[in-house]
Write a protein that holds these residues in place. Structure first.
Motif, PDB file in Angstrom:
ATOM      1  N   ASN A 277     -22.392  46.181  -3.714  1.00  0.00           N
ATOM      2  CA  ASN A 277     -22.706  47.305  -2.839  1.00  0.00           C
ATOM      3  C   ASN A 277     -23.803  48.137  -3.476  1.00  0.00           C
ATOM      4  OD1 ASN A 277     -21.329  49.540  -4.437  1.00  0.00           O
ATOM      5  ND2 ASN A 277     -19.659  48.044  -4.140  1.00  0.00           N
ATOM      6  N   VAL A 278     -24.548  48.832  -2.625  1.00  0.00           N
ATOM      7  CA  VAL A 278     -25.724  49.568  -3.111  1.00  0.00           C
ATOM      8  C   VAL A 278     -25.593  51.033  -2.707  1.00  0.00           C
ATOM      9  CG1 VAL A 278     -28.243  49.730  -3.019  1.00  0.00           C
ATOM     10  CG2 VAL A 278     -27.123  47.501  -2.848  1.00  0.00           C
ATOM     11  N   LYS A 279     -25.911  51.910  -3.646  1.00  0.00           N
ATOM     12  CA  LYS A 279     -25.905  53.354  -3.377  1.00  0.00           C
ATOM     13  C   LYS A 279     -27.266  53.940  -3.757  1.00  0.00           C
ATOM     14  CE  LYS A 279     -22.350  54.898  -5.860  1.00  0.00           C
ATOM     15  NZ  LYS A 279     -21.238  54.058  -6.309  1.00  0.00           N
ATOM     16  N   ALA A 280     -27.638  55.005  -3.031  1.00  0.00           N
ATOM     17  CA  ALA A 280     -28.844  55.719  -3.439  1.00  0.00           C
ATOM     18  C   ALA A 280     -28.482  56.665  -4.574  1.00  0.00           C
ATOM     19  CB  ALA A 280     -29.409  56.494  -2.257  1.00  0.00           C
ATOM     20  N   ASP A 281     -29.419  56.837  -5.505  1.00  0.00           N
ATOM     21  CA  ASP A 281     -29.148  57.751  -6.612  1.00  0.00           C
ATOM     22  C   ASP A 281     -30.479  58.300  -7.092  1.00  0.00           C
ATOM     23  OD1 ASP A 281     -27.546  59.034  -8.641  1.00  0.00           O
ATOM     24  OD2 ASP A 281     -28.476  57.604 -10.054  1.00  0.00           O
ATOM     25  N   GLY A 282     -30.886  59.441  -6.468  1.00  0.00           N
ATOM     26  CA  GLY A 282     -32.156  60.045  -6.845  1.00  0.00           C
ATOM     27  C   GLY A 282     -33.309  59.115  -6.564  1.00  0.00           C
ATOM     28  N   SER A 283     -34.066  58.779  -7.582  1.00  0.00           N
ATOM     29  CA  SER A 283     -35.257  57.962  -7.393  1.00  0.00           C
ATOM     30  C   SER A 283     -34.959  56.475  -7.539  1.00  0.00           C
ATOM     31  CB  SER A 283     -36.321  58.363  -8.423  1.00  0.00           C
ATOM     32  OG  SER A 283     -35.815  58.073  -9.704  1.00  0.00           O
ATOM     33  N   ARG A 284     -33.675  56.102  -7.584  1.00  0.00           N
ATOM     34  CA  ARG A 284     -33.345  54.682  -7.734  1.00  0.00           C
ATOM     35  C   ARG A 284     -32.210  54.288  -6.796  1.00  0.00           C
ATOM     36  NH1 ARG A 284     -30.373  55.266 -13.541  1.00  0.00           N
ATOM     37  NH2 ARG A 284     -28.926  56.627 -12.448  1.00  0.00           N
ATOM     38  N   SER A 285     -31.981  53.015  -6.713  1.00  0.00           N
ATOM     39  CA  SER A 285     -30.794  52.519  -6.029  1.00  0.00           C
ATOM     40  C   SER A 285     -29.891  51.950  -7.111  1.00  0.00           C
ATOM     41  CB  SER A 285     -31.160  51.391  -5.064  1.00  0.00           C
ATOM     42  OG  SER A 285     -32.182  51.803  -4.199  1.00  0.00           O
ATOM     43  N   LEU A 286     -28.595  52.100  -6.898  1.00  0.00           N
ATOM     44  CA  LEU A 286     -27.664  51.526  -7.865  1.00  0.00           C
ATOM     45  C   LEU A 286     -26.879  50.407  -7.198  1.00  0.00           C
ATOM     46  CD1 LEU A 286     -26.296  54.703  -9.687  1.00  0.00           C
ATOM     47  CD2 LEU A 286     -27.972  53.040 -10.522  1.00  0.00           C
TER      48      LEU A 286
ATOM     49  N   LEU B  95     -34.968  49.572  -2.323  1.00  0.00           N
ATOM     50  CA  LEU B  95     -33.905  48.659  -1.913  1.00  0.00           C
ATOM     51  C   LEU B  95     -33.032  49.280  -0.831  1.00  0.00           C
ATOM     52  CD1 LEU B  95     -32.123  46.168  -2.081  1.00  0.00           C
ATOM     53  CD2 LEU B  95     -31.031  47.129  -4.100  1.00  0.00           C
ATOM     54  N   ILE B  96     -32.614  50.486  -1.054  1.00  0.00           N
ATOM     55  CA  ILE B  96     -31.684  51.105  -0.117  1.00  0.00           C
ATOM     56  C   ILE B  96     -32.335  51.325   1.240  1.00  0.00           C
ATOM     57  CG2 ILE B  96     -32.187  53.521  -0.743  1.00  0.00           C
ATOM     58  CD1 ILE B  96     -28.653  52.169  -0.246  1.00  0.00           C
TER      59      ILE B  96
END
Lengths: 372, 299
Positions: free
Chosen positions: A245-254, A270-271
């Protein structure tokens, strides 16, 4: 000229649907490999082109002419069988000469052509022997000679190296490639060996359960697999596949492989490619060489433990434990010293593939490694 | 003893069933004794008689006459005539059996409905007693009320009492009876030709005839030769159907002549000599075949 076009080919064996609406164009002088697991319909497709098998519907065109109604002998194609199918009571010379003599060519012309083919295959010294006195590789050469001697419009080969040992296969691969370049005949080659397919093909057509999965250059199918089947069938060691699964986190995707595992960093883009539903239920695939491993703590890398190490000489394959998930990485030989060692890993975004979990199709997201 | 001392797993496995020793005592020794008493001993004893003027019908001791029997037989034109009749019979009968048998096998060597049933029915003649076959065909051949002449519209052709036709009539019966044997061996040979060779030939643009003559025929030749050997040996010593079907001198095969010498004229010594001449001829002919068969098999 020899262009082979398969249009909506369908074939049933009794109730079994073995070829499902297959469309494929093989260009003049092209070397196309039909690749797939046993029973996927690749051999049946090849035999249908040869005229050894009838199709239930669809058109087979050779040079634009439909050939379904033509006998195998009238299609001007040659066929190399898996078990060579050499005539056991004839010598190598007579085997190679058979297709010429069958059409009553003059003795001198037969002699000249057989000698020329034997020379290019380096089997001149074997011409007087019967197949039973030949080694596997030489039987194969004679079988190829019998196919080449007619200068057919197209060469069809059904797992011609299936009966050879590993070392001979490698030799014959090189030889086939050379012969193809010399003769420039359109070639369709069936195999279940993806290494053979990658090394020989101009284009690979991958089949599974009678359905064509992807047609593309070796580079295409390796780096841009159309679906999970292709992703896992091509490449060795096999591509890592995991639910993510992918989450947004500031300037990146996790991107996390399963719950609770430390997430990998991916570019922000990515997100943006993913809908909410997809972001929560995604399948990622990454080849072992796309898993980057570091011995020291590095920004953007996630701590993992080495679970298993397979030393393969030129490189090692290391199974890394990421949460509950095992991910195989390819490292320099001896880079991870022992099982249980703590190392840091990162997934190379440019080499990560994203698939729809439900349809197994590729989401066709291409990321560039922009995180660093 | 071996069973007591040898406790290896292999030995114990054998003793669980019958030991090699028991098998030898129960099966092999009686067989060998039987062969010696009824085959080997008469063979040698009759060789002795062939050099005498012994007659089994009179109670007189045999006198040694050297090679006289052989000399008389081999210079007797009538005997040579019997051999000539036999040769004609063997060629017509075996030739016919090979042609019909192989032809039937070619017809049967494909997917067709009720193939098993048809094959079994075709094999039936082979399983009948030769005496029954002979009597049965005598009825078929009967000039006035036999169904054969009626069916073929041949009027009252006297098959078996016509000196020119009788031998061929007997040969036709033999062909009817034994062509199935050739068919059976040919079928085994034909079905052993791998399908992919036919596919390769189809790809190689070989015509049906070219495929048959260059692939099918050479590959079934060894089995055809075996059929040929068996049938030639059998045809050479044919007695039963010829004896039952016809009394014409033109159907007097060598074995019938032999029978007459031995049991009608009671020339025991002379008939033994003739039997040996026949034996040597059959051995010589089959040897030629076997040599050729080995040559074919080497390929």
């Amino acid at each position: 000229m020899a262009e082979i076009i398969l249009r909506d080919i369908e074939k049933y064996f009794g109730a079994v649907y073995v070829i499902r609406k297959l469309n494929l164009t093989i260009k003049h002088r092209e070397f196309v490999v039909l690749l797939g697991p046993s029973g996927c319909g690749k051999t049946t497709t090849l035999r249908a082109v040869a005229g050894l098998e009838d199709v239930d519907s669809g058109d087979i065109l050779i040079d634009g002419k439909p050939v379904q109604q033509l006998e195998a002998g009238d299609r001007d194609i040659a066929f190399v069988f898996q078990l060579f199918a050499l005539y056991p009571h004839l010598t190598a010379y007579e085997n190679i000469a058979f297709p010429l003599r069958a059409t009553s060519e003059s003795k001198a012309s037969v002699e000249a052509k057989v000698r020329a083919v034997a020379k290019s295959l380096q089997i001149e010294h074997l011409l007087g022997k019967r197949p039973s006195a030949l080694a596997g590789g030489d039987m194969q050469r004679v079988a190829i000679g019998r196919a080449l001697v007619r200068r057919p419009k197209a060469m069809l080969m059904d797992e011609p190296m299936g009966a050879l040992d590993a070392k001979l296969r490698e030799e014959m691969r090189t030889e086939l490639k050379r012969l193809h370049l010399e003769n420039e005949s359109t070639t369709v080659y069936v195999t279940h060996d993806q290494v053979e397919a990658m090394s020989l093909a101009d284009r690979i057509a991958i089949m599974n359960e009678g359905v064509l999965q992807q047609v593309g250059t070796p580079d295409d199918v390796y780096h841009r697999p159309a679906n999970l089947f292709v992703a896992q069938f091509v490449g060795s060691p096999v591509m890592n596949i995991a639910a993510a699964n992918v989450k947004a986190d500031g300037s990146r995707s996790l991107l996390a492989l399963g719950k609770g595992a430390a997430p990998f960093e991916f570019p922000k883009s990515l997100i943006r490619h993913l809908s909410d539903a997809k972001a929560n239920d995604l399948t990622v695939g990454i080849r072992p060489e796309g898993v980057l491993v570091s011995q020291t703590e590095t920004a953007g890398y996630v701590p993992v433990t080495a679970h298993l190490i397979e030393p393969l000489g030129a490189y090692d394959i290391v199974d890394l434990k990421v949460g509950a998930q095992l991910v195989r990485a390819r490292t320099a030989s001896g880079y991870v010293s022992k099982v249980g060692a703590r190392v840091w890993a990162r997934l190379d975004p440019a080499q990560t593939h994203f698939f729809d979990t439900r349809t197994t199709d590729s989401l066709r997201i291409r990321l560039v490694d922009g995180a660093h | 003893m071996a069973g007591v001392l040898d406790t290896s797993p292999a030995a114990r496995a054998v003793t669980r069933g019958w030991s090699d020793l028991t098998i030898r005592n129960v099966f092999i020794i009686p067989t060998i004794l039987f062969l010696i008493i009824f085959n080997i001993f008469p063979l040698i004893y009759s060789l002795g008689y062939s050099f005498t003027d012994f007659r089994a019908s009179v109670n007189e001791p045999a006198n040694f006459v050297g090679l006289q029997n052989f000399r008389e037989l081999l210079t007797d034109e009538r005997i040579w005539n019997n051999f000539w009749v036999t040769a004609k019979y063997v060629i017509v009968s075996v030739g016919g059996q090979m042609t019909v048998g192989f032809g039937l096998a070619l017809l049967l060597n494909r997917a067709m409905p009720a193939k098993g049933l048809i094959t079994t029915l075709l094999l039936l003649p082979m399983m009948m007693s030769a005496a029954v076959v002979g009597l049965f065909w005598r009825l078929l051949y009967d000039p006035s009320w036999g169904p054969l002449n009626y069916a073929l519209g041949l009027g009252d052709l006297a098959w078996l009492s016509n000196a020119d036709v009788a031998l061929y009539a007997v040969a036709i019966t033999d062909i009817w009876m034994w062509a199935p044997f050739v068919m059976l061996l040919s079928l085994a040979g034909l079905s052993a030709v791998p399908q992919h060779l036919y596919e390769a030939a189809a790809i190689d643009r070989a015509s049906a005839w070219y495929t048959f003559s260059r692939i099918t025929l050479p590959l079934v030749t060894p089995l055809l030769l075996i059929a040929l050997i068996f049938r030639t040996m059998e045809a050479f010593k044919t007695f039963d159907i010829a004896y039952i079907m016809s009394t014409q001198p033109t159907t007097e095969l060598i074995s019938i002549k032999l029978y007459k010498f031995a049991f009608q004229e009671w020339q025991t010594g002379k008939s033994c000599a003739l039997a040996y001449i026949v034996l040597i001829m059959v051995l010589a002919i089959t040897n030629i075949y076997v040599k050729y068969l080995n040559k074919v098999k080497e390929r």
